[in-house]
Design a protein around this motif. Structure first.
Motif, PDB file in Angstrom:
ATOM      1  N   VAL A   1       1.096  -1.375  -0.057  1.00  0.00           N
ATOM      2  CA  VAL A   1      -0.111   0.035  -0.037  1.00  0.00           C
ATOM      3  C   VAL A   1       0.495   1.239  -0.228  1.00  0.00           C
ATOM      4  O   VAL A   1       0.512   1.967  -0.873  1.00  0.00           O
ATOM      5  CB  VAL A   1      -1.219  -0.383   1.283  1.00  0.00           C
ATOM      6  CG1 VAL A   1      -2.042   1.105   1.534  1.00  0.00           C
ATOM      7  CG2 VAL A   1      -1.701  -1.179   1.261  1.00  0.00           C
ATOM      8  N   PRO A   2       1.773   1.549   0.600  1.00  0.00           N
ATOM      9  CA  PRO A   2       2.811   2.573   0.377  1.00  0.00           C
ATOM     10  C   PRO A   2       3.283   2.515  -0.608  1.00  0.00           C
ATOM     11  O   PRO A   2       3.403   3.608  -0.920  1.00  0.00           O
ATOM     12  CB  PRO A   2       3.955   2.322   1.520  1.00  0.00           C
ATOM     13  CG  PRO A   2       3.593   1.388   2.984  1.00  0.00           C
ATOM     14  CD  PRO A   2       2.503   0.428   1.421  1.00  0.00           C
ATOM     15  N   TRP A   3       3.556   1.915  -1.788  1.00  0.00           N
ATOM     16  CA  TRP A   3       3.866   2.332  -2.771  1.00  0.00           C
ATOM     17  C   TRP A   3       2.560   1.988  -3.550  1.00  0.00           C
ATOM     18  O   TRP A   3       3.049   3.263  -4.983  1.00  0.00           O
ATOM     19  CB  TRP A   3       4.716   0.725  -2.899  1.00  0.00           C
ATOM     20  CG  TRP A   3       5.952   0.195  -2.983  1.00  0.00           C
ATOM     21  CD1 TRP A   3       6.832   1.243  -1.850  1.00  0.00           C
ATOM     22  CD2 TRP A   3       6.501  -1.202  -3.270  1.00  0.00           C
ATOM     23  NE1 TRP A   3       7.936   0.308  -2.343  1.00  0.00           N
ATOM     24  CE2 TRP A   3       7.486  -0.989  -2.290  1.00  0.00           C
ATOM     25  CE3 TRP A   3       6.134  -1.848  -4.335  1.00  0.00           C
ATOM     26  CZ2 TRP A   3       8.515  -1.796  -2.425  1.00  0.00           C
ATOM     27  CZ3 TRP A   3       6.724  -3.148  -4.030  1.00  0.00           C
ATOM     28  CH2 TRP A   3       7.769  -3.197  -3.811  1.00  0.00           C
ATOM     29  N   LEU A   4       1.226   2.755  -3.415  1.00  0.00           N
ATOM     30  CA  LEU A   4       0.035   2.860  -4.156  1.00  0.00           C
ATOM     31  C   LEU A   4      -0.011   3.887  -4.090  1.00  0.00           C
ATOM     32  O   LEU A   4      -0.292   5.099  -4.594  1.00  0.00           O
ATOM     33  CB  LEU A   4      -0.522   2.006  -4.166  1.00  0.00           C
ATOM     34  CG  LEU A   4      -0.129   0.256  -4.641  1.00  0.00           C
ATOM     35  CD1 LEU A   4      -1.887  -0.141  -4.185  1.00  0.00           C
ATOM     36  CD2 LEU A   4       0.000   0.245  -6.078  1.00  0.00           C
ATOM     37  N   ILE A   5       0.101   4.502  -2.868  1.00  0.00           N
ATOM     38  CA  ILE A   5       0.257   6.302  -2.816  1.00  0.00           C
ATOM     39  C   ILE A   5       0.964   7.222  -3.562  1.00  0.00           C
ATOM     40  O   ILE A   5       1.895   7.072  -3.043  1.00  0.00           O
ATOM     41  CB  ILE A   5       0.052   5.965  -0.947  1.00  0.00           C
ATOM     42  CG1 ILE A   5      -1.147   5.358  -0.229  1.00  0.00           C
ATOM     43  CG2 ILE A   5      -0.432   7.773  -0.368  1.00  0.00           C
ATOM     44  CD1 ILE A   5      -0.831   5.282   1.242  1.00  0.00           C
ATOM     45  N   PRO A   6       0.569   7.932  -2.901  1.00  0.00           N
ATOM     46  CA  PRO A   6       1.533   8.639  -4.224  1.00  0.00           C
ATOM     47  C   PRO A   6       2.920   9.759  -2.839  1.00  0.00           C
ATOM     48  O   PRO A   6       2.011   9.847  -2.104  1.00  0.00           O
ATOM     49  CB  PRO A   6       0.457  10.371  -4.437  1.00  0.00           C
ATOM     50  CG  PRO A   6      -0.512  10.260  -4.891  1.00  0.00           C
ATOM     51  CD  PRO A   6      -0.378   8.695  -4.070  1.00  0.00           C
ATOM     52  N   GLY A   7       3.672   9.888  -3.285  1.00  0.00           N
ATOM     53  CA  GLY A   7       4.376  10.305  -1.768  1.00  0.00           C
ATOM     54  C   GLY A   7       4.600  11.449  -1.636  1.00  0.00           C
ATOM     55  O   GLY A   7       3.886  11.267   0.202  1.00  0.00           O
ATOM     56  N   PRO A   8       3.821  12.992  -2.026  1.00  0.00           N
ATOM     57  CA  PRO A   8       3.492  13.624  -1.207  1.00  0.00           C
ATOM     58  C   PRO A   8       2.141  13.621  -0.023  1.00  0.00           C
ATOM     59  O   PRO A   8       2.261  13.650   1.685  1.00  0.00           O
ATOM     60  CB  PRO A   8       3.085  14.966  -1.734  1.00  0.00           C
ATOM     61  CG  PRO A   8       3.323  14.329  -3.275  1.00  0.00           C
ATOM     62  CD  PRO A   8       3.192  13.248  -3.342  1.00  0.00           C
ATOM     63  N   TRP A   9       1.860  12.014  -0.429  1.00  0.00           N
ATOM     64  CA  TRP A   9       0.580  11.623   0.781  1.00  0.00           C
ATOM     65  C   TRP A   9       0.472  10.858   1.129  1.00  0.00           C
ATOM     66  O   TRP A   9       0.307  10.385   2.559  1.00  0.00           O
ATOM     67  CB  TRP A   9      -0.646  11.143  -0.487  1.00  0.00           C
ATOM     68  CG  TRP A   9      -1.206  12.007  -0.804  1.00  0.00           C
ATOM     69  CD1 TRP A   9      -1.308  13.285  -1.061  1.00  0.00           C
ATOM     70  CD2 TRP A   9      -1.974  12.183  -1.504  1.00  0.00           C
ATOM     71  NE1 TRP A   9      -1.601  14.354  -1.758  1.00  0.00           N
ATOM     72  CE2 TRP A   9      -2.819  13.044  -2.367  1.00  0.00           C
ATOM     73  CE3 TRP A   9      -3.772  11.428  -2.220  1.00  0.00           C
ATOM     74  CZ2 TRP A   9      -3.833  13.785  -3.164  1.00  0.00           C
ATOM     75  CZ3 TRP A   9      -4.559  11.632  -3.038  1.00  0.00           C
ATOM     76  CH2 TRP A   9      -4.385  12.760  -3.256  1.00  0.00           C
ATOM     77  N   HIS A  10       2.267  10.443   1.695  1.00  0.00           N
ATOM     78  CA  HIS A  10       2.221   9.383   2.492  1.00  0.00           C
ATOM     79  C   HIS A  10       1.823   9.605   4.226  1.00  0.00           C
ATOM     80  O   HIS A  10       2.250   8.580   4.683  1.00  0.00           O
ATOM     81  CB  HIS A  10       3.915   9.156   1.720  1.00  0.00           C
ATOM     82  CG  HIS A  10       4.688   7.741   1.038  1.00  0.00           C
ATOM     83  ND1 HIS A  10       4.260   6.092   1.352  1.00  0.00           N
ATOM     84  CD2 HIS A  10       4.931   8.272  -0.771  1.00  0.00           C
ATOM     85  CE1 HIS A  10       4.595   5.980   0.029  1.00  0.00           C
ATOM     86  NE2 HIS A  10       4.896   6.748  -0.562  1.00  0.00           N
ATOM     87  N   ALA A  11       2.353  10.545   4.192  1.00  0.00           N
ATOM     88  CA  ALA A  11       2.741  11.577   5.942  1.00  0.00           C
ATOM     89  C   ALA A  11       1.046  11.409   6.191  1.00  0.00           C
ATOM     90  O   ALA A  11       0.611  11.617   7.623  1.00  0.00           O
ATOM     91  CB  ALA A  11       3.677  11.894   5.825  1.00  0.00           C
ATOM     92  N   ARG A  12       0.217  11.565   4.598  1.00  0.00           N
ATOM     93  CA  ARG A  12      -1.343  11.644   5.153  1.00  0.00           C
ATOM     94  C   ARG A  12      -2.590  10.503   5.036  1.00  0.00           C
ATOM     95  O   ARG A  12      -3.267  10.136   5.945  1.00  0.00           O
ATOM     96  CB  ARG A  12      -1.800  13.040   4.509  1.00  0.00           C
ATOM     97  CG  ARG A  12      -1.530  13.854   4.565  1.00  0.00           C
ATOM     98  CD  ARG A  12      -1.920  15.107   3.582  1.00  0.00           C
ATOM     99  NE  ARG A  12      -2.986  15.418   3.883  1.00  0.00           N
ATOM    100  CZ  ARG A  12      -3.799  16.286   2.689  1.00  0.00           C
ATOM    101  NH1 ARG A  12      -3.346  17.101   2.003  1.00  0.00           N
ATOM    102  NH2 ARG A  12      -5.133  16.296   3.261  1.00  0.00           N
ATOM    103  N   ILE A  13      -1.736   9.619   4.714  1.00  0.00           N
ATOM    104  CA  ILE A  13      -2.864   8.307   4.339  1.00  0.00           C
ATOM    105  C   ILE A  13      -2.254   7.427   5.074  1.00  0.00           C
ATOM    106  O   ILE A  13      -0.892   6.494   4.219  1.00  0.00           O
ATOM    107  CB  ILE A  13      -3.189   8.423   3.136  1.00  0.00           C
ATOM    108  CG1 ILE A  13      -4.298   9.353   2.435  1.00  0.00           C
ATOM    109  CG2 ILE A  13      -4.402   7.301   2.697  1.00  0.00           C
ATOM    110  CD1 ILE A  13      -4.136   9.688   0.623  1.00  0.00           C
ATOM    111  N   VAL A  14      -3.009   6.356   5.997  1.00  0.00           N
ATOM    112  CA  VAL A  14      -2.490   5.617   6.145  1.00  0.00           C
ATOM    113  C   VAL A  14      -4.115   4.652   6.363  1.00  0.00           C
ATOM    114  O   VAL A  14      -4.694   4.908   7.025  1.00  0.00           O
ATOM    115  CB  VAL A  14      -1.814   5.399   7.212  1.00  0.00           C
ATOM    116  CG1 VAL A  14      -1.647   3.935   7.671  1.00  0.00           C
ATOM    117  CG2 VAL A  14      -0.665   6.648   7.222  1.00  0.00           C
ATOM    118  N   PRO A  15      -4.453   3.644   4.971  1.00  0.00           N
ATOM    119  CA  PRO A  15      -5.361   2.526   5.392  1.00  0.00           C
ATOM    120  C   PRO A  15      -5.759   1.985   6.066  1.00  0.00           C
ATOM    121  O   PRO A  15      -4.127   1.565   5.882  1.00  0.00           O
ATOM    122  CB  PRO A  15      -5.764   2.658   3.249  1.00  0.00           C
ATOM    123  CG  PRO A  15      -4.392   2.695   2.626  1.00  0.00           C
ATOM    124  CD  PRO A  15      -3.268   3.732   3.975  1.00  0.00           C
TER     125      PRO A  15
END
Length: 176
Positions: free
Chosen positions: A23-37
């Motif tokens: 999942v961390p690879w699927l999330i765009p870089g700038p959103w890594h700190a914001r989205i933790v599904p």
């Protein structure tokens, strides 16, 4: 336990690993700190509604503790408490094991809000965060909610069918 219960636990464990690896690879870089599904949590909500709220609570406590130990070690027990309590409450909210899709999606939305709010409250109580709730709501809770809602839509039909089959095959003394 029947074979389907073991398969469900294996599925939850695989999702637990996928949450931290793929999942961390699927999330765009700038959103890594914001989205933790929390994919496991969404499946546990389905278990709470379509199987039994006590099963959802117990699995929520176990997988929450796994999250605490493996991913979020700042405070052991926060995820366990939040997952267990919110799964139980969302299962209690839906008394029927035949919840239609719109009701299940409302449960996913409220459950996700409840889960992240309990986590925020716990972290605020122990002074691990000093941000206001409105900041957490805008920057973490609502973005997570959208991702979790889309995941719930994607898994609704197959997971519901499997959980209904599990509930049908239970013996009468297990249902009590």
């Amino acid at each position: 336990m029947n074979k389907r219960k073991y398969i469900l636990i294996l599925l939850l464990f695989v999702l637990f690993i996928v949450e931290g690896t793929i999942v961390p690879w699927l999330i765009p870089g700038p959103w890594h700190a914001r989205i933790v599904p929390h994919l496991v949590y969404i499946c546990l909500l389905f278990v709470s509604v379509y199987d039994h709220r006590h099963a959802g609570m117990v699995m929520g406590l176990i997988f929450g503790l796994l999250h605490d130990v493996v991913y979020y070690g700042a405070l052991i027990g926060a995820y366990s408490f939040a997952m267990g309590l919110s799964c139980y409450l969302m299962g209690l909210l839906s008394r029927s094991q035949r919840a239609p899709m719109p009701l299940m999606m409302i449960i996913v939305i409220f459950g996700s809000l409840l889960f992240d709010s309990i986590l925020f409250g716990t972290y605020s109580l122990f002074e691990l965060t000093h941000r206001p709730y409105t900041w957490a709501l805008q920057n973490h809770i609502i973005p997570n909610l959208f991702v979790q809602f889309l995941f719930a839509l994607a898994i609704y039909v197959p997971l519901r069918k499997q959980l209904e089959l599990m509930a049908k095959r239970r013996s009468p003394e297990e249902k009590a």
